[in-house]
Design a protein around this motif. Structure first.
Motif, short mmCIF file in Angstrom:
data_model
loop_
_atom_site.label_atom_id
_atom_site.label_comp_id
_atom_site.label_asym_id
_atom_site.label_seq_id
_atom_site.Cartn_x
_atom_site.Cartn_y
_atom_site.Cartn_z
N THR A 85 1.08 -1.17 0.08
CA THR A 85 0.14 -0.05 0.06
C THR A 85 0.83 1.24 0.18
O THR A 85 2.07 1.18 0.48
N ALA A 86 0.39 2.37 -0.54
CA ALA A 86 1.00 3.75 -0.59
C ALA A 86 0.45 4.65 0.36
O ALA A 86 -0.65 4.58 0.77
N GLY A 89 -3.56 7.79 -3.13
CA GLY A 89 -4.17 6.93 -4.12
C GLY A 89 -3.26 7.39 -5.18
O GLY A 89 -3.48 6.81 -6.48
N CYS A 90 -2.35 8.74 -5.05
CA CYS A 90 -1.52 9.05 -6.45
C CYS A 90 -0.41 7.90 -6.55
O CYS A 90 0.32 7.99 -7.63
N THR A 91 -0.12 7.16 -5.80
CA THR A 91 0.71 6.20 -5.93
C THR A 91 0.48 4.79 -5.77
O THR A 91 -0.20 4.37 -4.80
N VAL A 92 0.78 3.81 -6.89
CA VAL A 92 0.12 2.66 -7.21
C VAL A 92 1.38 1.84 -7.09
O VAL A 92 2.08 1.64 -7.93
N PRO A 93 1.37 0.84 -6.01
CA PRO A 93 2.40 -0.57 -6.18
C PRO A 93 1.78 -1.74 -6.77
O PRO A 93 0.71 -1.76 -6.64
N GLU A 94 2.82 -2.51 -7.30
CA GLU A 94 2.24 -3.72 -8.12
C GLU A 94 3.15 -4.70 -7.70
O GLU A 94 4.60 -4.92 -8.31
N VAL A 125 5.95 3.34 0.46
CA VAL A 125 5.13 2.19 0.05
C VAL A 125 5.34 1.19 0.89
O VAL A 125 6.67 0.97 1.43
N THR A 126 4.41 0.54 1.79
CA THR A 126 4.66 -0.45 2.95
C THR A 126 4.49 -1.84 2.22
O THR A 126 3.27 -1.96 1.64
N ASP A 137 9.36 -0.91 4.18
CA ASP A 137 8.84 0.58 3.45
C ASP A 137 10.11 1.02 2.65
O ASP A 137 11.16 0.67 2.79
N VAL A 138 9.41 1.37 1.51
CA VAL A 138 10.52 1.90 0.50
C VAL A 138 9.87 3.26 0.01
O VAL A 138 8.56 3.69 0.36
N HIS A 139 10.72 4.15 -0.45
CA HIS A 139 10.34 5.60 -0.54
C HIS A 139 10.63 6.15 -1.96
O HIS A 139 11.71 5.79 -2.60
#
Length: 148
Positions: A85-86, A89-94, A125-126, A137-139
């Motif tokens: 999850t980010a 909503g502007c950031t979408v992890p796949e 992004v968690t 977490d990554v940034h």
């Protein structure tokens, strides 16, 4: 009445002593069998990232920033990512859907839509998995310059 109260307090004290006497390092697996968490931790999958922070520099508002966070499972069992999850909503992890075998590498693709996001940015992004630790977490960091 006092005897009953004292008896109840003694029973509760005895029950709490019984619970704390079992080792805090022991846990039960899905079958109810006791396993040592120290042993489980040494066999657990581990996400080792090449980098946990991607600085995208300066981009114009409205552009989409894409980055793939590469990681390797350096643990001893398959890594399963249950969620990514980010912060907005502007950031979408796949994340990958399939388990990652020990020694294998994979990527988590992240897309950040900069529309309406002018200024300095730090999108987190968690990632939740069965690994040790279970949350990473990554940034994505950088600056979004207003479109002119």
């Amino acid at each position: 009445m006092k005897k009953m109260l004292v008896l109840a307090l003694v029973a509760m004290s005895f029950a709490s002593c019984q619970q704390s006497s079992s080792s805090a390092a022991d846990t039960a697996d899905s079958t109810g069998t006791q396993i040592s968490s120290a042993m489980a931790a040494t066999d657990a999958p581990v996400m080792s990232f090449e980098t946990i922070n991607y600085d995208f520099g300066k981009v114009k508002e409205g552009e989409k920033v894409q980055y793939e966070f590469k990681f390797t499972n350096t643990g001893k069992s398959p890594l399963i990512i249950s969620d990514a999850t980010a912060t907005c909503g502007c950031t979408v992890p796949e994340p990958p859907k399939d388990p990652i075998k020990p020694g294998a590498s994979a990527v988590i693709k992240v897309v950040f839509d900069t529309m309406g996001k002018a200024g300095l940015q730090d999108k987190v992004v968690t990632i939740t998995s069965n690994g040790n630790p279970s949350i990473n977490d990554v940034h994505l960091t950088g600056e979004v310059v207003p479109a002119s």
